[in-house]
Motif scaffolding. Sequence first.
Motif, PDB file in Angstrom:
ATOM      1  N   ASP A  32       0.852  -1.194   0.000  1.00  0.00           N
ATOM      2  CA  ASP A  32       0.000   0.000   0.000  1.00  0.00           C
ATOM      3  C   ASP A  32       0.888   1.244   0.000  1.00  0.00           C
ATOM      4  OD1 ASP A  32      -1.540   2.234   1.060  1.00  0.00           O
ATOM      5  OD2 ASP A  32      -3.102   0.780   1.567  1.00  0.00           O
ATOM      6  N   LEU A  33       0.775   2.063  -1.031  1.00  0.00           N
ATOM      7  CA  LEU A  33       1.636   3.228  -1.178  1.00  0.00           C
ATOM      8  C   LEU A  33       1.413   4.243  -0.049  1.00  0.00           C
ATOM      9  CD1 LEU A  33       3.756   4.277  -3.266  1.00  0.00           C
ATOM     10  CD2 LEU A  33       1.911   5.681  -4.218  1.00  0.00           C
ATOM     11  N   ASP A  34       0.170   4.411   0.373  1.00  0.00           N
ATOM     12  CA  ASP A  34      -0.101   5.359   1.456  1.00  0.00           C
ATOM     13  C   ASP A  34       0.529   4.899   2.765  1.00  0.00           C
ATOM     14  OD1 ASP A  34      -1.494   7.127  -0.139  1.00  0.00           O
ATOM     15  OD2 ASP A  34      -3.441   6.172   0.230  1.00  0.00           O
ATOM     16  N   ILE A  35       0.468   3.583   3.042  1.00  0.00           N
ATOM     17  CA  ILE A  35       1.119   3.057   4.240  1.00  0.00           C
ATOM     18  C   ILE A  35       2.625   3.272   4.138  1.00  0.00           C
ATOM     19  CG2 ILE A  35       1.704   0.935   5.501  1.00  0.00           C
ATOM     20  CD1 ILE A  35      -1.121  -0.057   4.958  1.00  0.00           C
ATOM     21  N   ALA A  36       3.187   3.074   2.951  1.00  0.00           N
ATOM     22  CA  ALA A  36       4.627   3.281   2.751  1.00  0.00           C
ATOM     23  C   ALA A  36       5.015   4.712   3.083  1.00  0.00           C
ATOM     24  CB  ALA A  36       5.013   2.934   1.319  1.00  0.00           C
ATOM     25  N   LYS A  37       4.194   5.670   2.657  1.00  0.00           N
ATOM     26  CA  LYS A  37       4.479   7.073   2.953  1.00  0.00           C
ATOM     27  C   LYS A  37       4.353   7.350   4.452  1.00  0.00           C
ATOM     28  CE  LYS A  37       3.222   9.022  -1.546  1.00  0.00           C
ATOM     29  NZ  LYS A  37       2.299   9.927  -2.278  1.00  0.00           N
ATOM     30  N   ARG A  38       3.337   6.760   5.075  1.00  0.00           N
ATOM     31  CA  ARG A  38       3.198   6.920   6.526  1.00  0.00           C
ATOM     32  C   ARG A  38       4.435   6.395   7.243  1.00  0.00           C
ATOM     33  NH1 ARG A  38      -1.935   3.705   8.009  1.00  0.00           N
ATOM     34  NH2 ARG A  38      -1.082   4.011  10.117  1.00  0.00           N
ATOM     35  N   MET A  39       4.985   5.296   6.742  1.00  0.00           N
ATOM     36  CA  MET A  39       6.167   4.701   7.369  1.00  0.00           C
ATOM     37  C   MET A  39       7.395   5.567   7.156  1.00  0.00           C
ATOM     38  SD  MET A  39       5.567   0.623   6.763  1.00  0.00           S
ATOM     39  CE  MET A  39       6.751   0.131   8.025  1.00  0.00           C
ATOM     40  N   ILE A  40       7.528   6.158   5.993  1.00  0.00           N
ATOM     41  CA  ILE A  40       8.654   7.065   5.748  1.00  0.00           C
ATOM     42  C   ILE A  40       8.592   8.236   6.722  1.00  0.00           C
ATOM     43  CG2 ILE A  40       9.678   8.691   4.107  1.00  0.00           C
ATOM     44  CD1 ILE A  40       8.781   6.803   1.848  1.00  0.00           C
ATOM     45  N   ARG A  41       7.407   8.815   6.882  1.00  0.00           N
ATOM     46  CA  ARG A  41       7.260   9.929   7.818  1.00  0.00           C
ATOM     47  C   ARG A  41       7.538   9.479   9.244  1.00  0.00           C
ATOM     48  NH1 ARG A  41       5.712  14.974   8.175  1.00  0.00           N
ATOM     49  NH2 ARG A  41       5.239  15.078   5.954  1.00  0.00           N
ATOM     50  N   MET A  42       7.080   8.287   9.594  1.00  0.00           N
ATOM     51  CA  MET A  42       7.301   7.773  10.940  1.00  0.00           C
ATOM     52  C   MET A  42       8.784   7.647  11.240  1.00  0.00           C
ATOM     53  SD  MET A  42       8.270   4.668  12.574  1.00  0.00           S
ATOM     54  CE  MET A  42       7.776   3.265  11.569  1.00  0.00           C
ATOM     55  N   VAL A  43       9.562   7.067  10.332  1.00  0.00           N
ATOM     56  CA  VAL A  43      10.983   6.876  10.624  1.00  0.00           C
ATOM     57  C   VAL A  43      11.724   8.211  10.670  1.00  0.00           C
ATOM     58  CG1 VAL A  43      10.967   4.525   9.710  1.00  0.00           C
ATOM     59  CG2 VAL A  43      11.667   6.404   8.221  1.00  0.00           C
ATOM     60  N   LYS A  44      11.248   9.182   9.889  1.00  0.00           N
ATOM     61  CA  LYS A  44      11.810  10.528   9.968  1.00  0.00           C
ATOM     62  C   LYS A  44      11.538  11.126  11.346  1.00  0.00           C
ATOM     63  CE  LYS A  44      12.947  14.842   8.985  1.00  0.00           C
ATOM     64  NZ  LYS A  44      14.354  15.302   8.924  1.00  0.00           N
ATOM     65  N   GLU A  45      10.299  11.023  11.820  1.00  0.00           N
ATOM     66  CA  GLU A  45       9.928  11.594  13.118  1.00  0.00           C
ATOM     67  C   GLU A  45      10.636  10.903  14.270  1.00  0.00           C
ATOM     68  OE1 GLU A  45       5.678  11.302  13.015  1.00  0.00           O
ATOM     69  OE2 GLU A  45       5.438  13.151  11.824  1.00  0.00           O
ATOM     70  N   CYS A  46      10.969   9.621  14.099  1.00  0.00           N
ATOM     71  CA  CYS A  46      11.667   8.871  15.149  1.00  0.00           C
ATOM     72  C   CYS A  46      13.166   9.159  15.183  1.00  0.00           C
ATOM     73  CB  CYS A  46      11.423   7.376  14.978  1.00  0.00           C
ATOM     74  SG  CYS A  46       9.741   6.849  15.365  1.00  0.00           S
ATOM     75  N   GLY A  47      13.678   9.853  14.175  1.00  0.00           N
ATOM     76  CA  GLY A  47      15.080  10.248  14.186  1.00  0.00           C
ATOM     77  C   GLY A  47      16.027   9.365  13.408  1.00  0.00           C
ATOM     78  N   ALA A  48      15.509   8.392  12.653  1.00  0.00           N
ATOM     79  CA  ALA A  48      16.385   7.557  11.819  1.00  0.00           C
ATOM     80  C   ALA A  48      16.979   8.401  10.692  1.00  0.00           C
ATOM     81  CB  ALA A  48      15.612   6.371  11.255  1.00  0.00           C
ATOM     82  N   ASP A  49      18.075   7.930  10.129  1.00  0.00           N
ATOM     83  CA  ASP A  49      18.752   8.669   9.060  1.00  0.00           C
ATOM     84  C   ASP A  49      18.234   8.336   7.676  1.00  0.00           C
ATOM     85  OD1 ASP A  49      20.966  10.126  10.517  1.00  0.00           O
ATOM     86  OD2 ASP A  49      21.364   8.081  11.184  1.00  0.00           O
ATOM     87  N   CYS A  50      17.709   7.116   7.506  1.00  0.00           N
ATOM     88  CA  CYS A  50      17.374   6.643   6.158  1.00  0.00           C
ATOM     89  C   CYS A  50      16.177   5.704   6.209  1.00  0.00           C
ATOM     90  CB  CYS A  50      18.584   5.917   5.564  1.00  0.00           C
ATOM     91  SG  CYS A  50      18.326   5.261   3.899  1.00  0.00           S
ATOM     92  N   ALA A  51      15.274   5.871   5.263  1.00  0.00           N
ATOM     93  CA  ALA A  51      14.169   4.929   5.060  1.00  0.00           C
ATOM     94  C   ALA A  51      14.541   4.018   3.896  1.00  0.00           C
ATOM     95  CB  ALA A  51      12.874   5.684   4.757  1.00  0.00           C
ATOM     96  N   LYS A  52      14.497   2.711   4.135  1.00  0.00           N
ATOM     97  CA  LYS A  52      14.949   1.759   3.118  1.00  0.00           C
ATOM     98  C   LYS A  52      13.858   0.762   2.765  1.00  0.00           C
ATOM     99  CE  LYS A  52      17.647  -1.886   3.627  1.00  0.00           C
ATOM    100  NZ  LYS A  52      17.046  -2.834   2.665  1.00  0.00           N
TER     101      LYS A  52
END
Length: 359
Positions: A32-52
């Motif tokens: 699901d593309l929308d879930i993928a985008k939610r996950m990218i935003r989540m990892v950004k907000e959590c402080g990770a350096d890269c979404a893979k």
Amino acid sequence: MAREFELCPGRRVGGDQPCFIIAEIGQNHQGDLDIAKRMIRMVKECGADCAKFQKSELEYKFNKKALERPYTSKHSWGKTYGEHKRHLEFSHDQYRELKKYAEEIGIFFTASGMDEMAVEFLHELDVPFFKVGSGDTNNFPYLEKTAKKGRPMVISSGMQSMNTMHQVYQIVKPINPNFCFLQCTSAYPLQPEDVNLRVISAYQSAFPDIPIGYSGHETGIAISVAAVAMGAKVLERHVTLDKTWKGSDHQASLEPNELAELVKAIRTVEKAMGSPIKQLLPCEMSCNEKLGKSVVAKVAIPEGAVLTLDMLTVKVGEPKGFPPECIFDLVGQKVKRTIEEDETITEQAVENHVKKVKC
């Protein structure tokens, strides 16, 4: 000290650089593309350096019989393994959209190229670095072609031997010096007794001119924090929005609160690693003033007496005098004045203290 290189624009890894934290979304997006985008935003907000993510060109990764194999797992998204994988595989245009989204919110974006054609697409997509999954680490033609693209590489080592990793090093190093190895055990979820963090140290000894990292599939964050304390300069962990979702990777993934806690713990540990120089620190001065001990007269000592060990003891003294480590150096020194019992031994009371008392 392992050499440094620029893994992403403006972000170096190795040496004294902070650990680079990769949040492995993989295929936990459920297709699901929308879930993928939610996950990218989540990892950004959590402080990770890269979404893979993980990119496959299925006909190049699997043969026909593998794709036609019935897939009856509770995690299946189709009747065959091919149907299952096609449900989870984003198109090229969807990958372009995800990369653009990651750039808009300010987080690095890449994917594991799971076959040579996927690497070709990711190169065209202009990802900052290639991630080599453990399943391709002993795929030497793939490694050679990927290294020749000239992008930095992060190479996992699950299912491999030290002998194979030496071969990988010998293949990649002459072509592309900007790469690192990750200690990894390919089990989901991974049990602590199979983690083998000491391999990080073995890699640091065997390959001292490249950064070493850790890719973990365990539950919780403690082991990953320990890996960073051991010197892991790149850390990869699978992430999910919900561990109960359908999919075999979710159980070995971190939910948002865990990822945020991991990032915070890693940054705290990095601060705590500090300096290898042991010395009295400014933050210790108040404690030292209050509780630090001094050499004190155990008995009354007359003027002109030569100090012996049985004349001296150690106590918290007021005022401060010679520190305890000086007690043996004071033996044999002459005192210039009478010192009362329980009185601190000060420099002013000892003859030639600067020359004769080393401490």
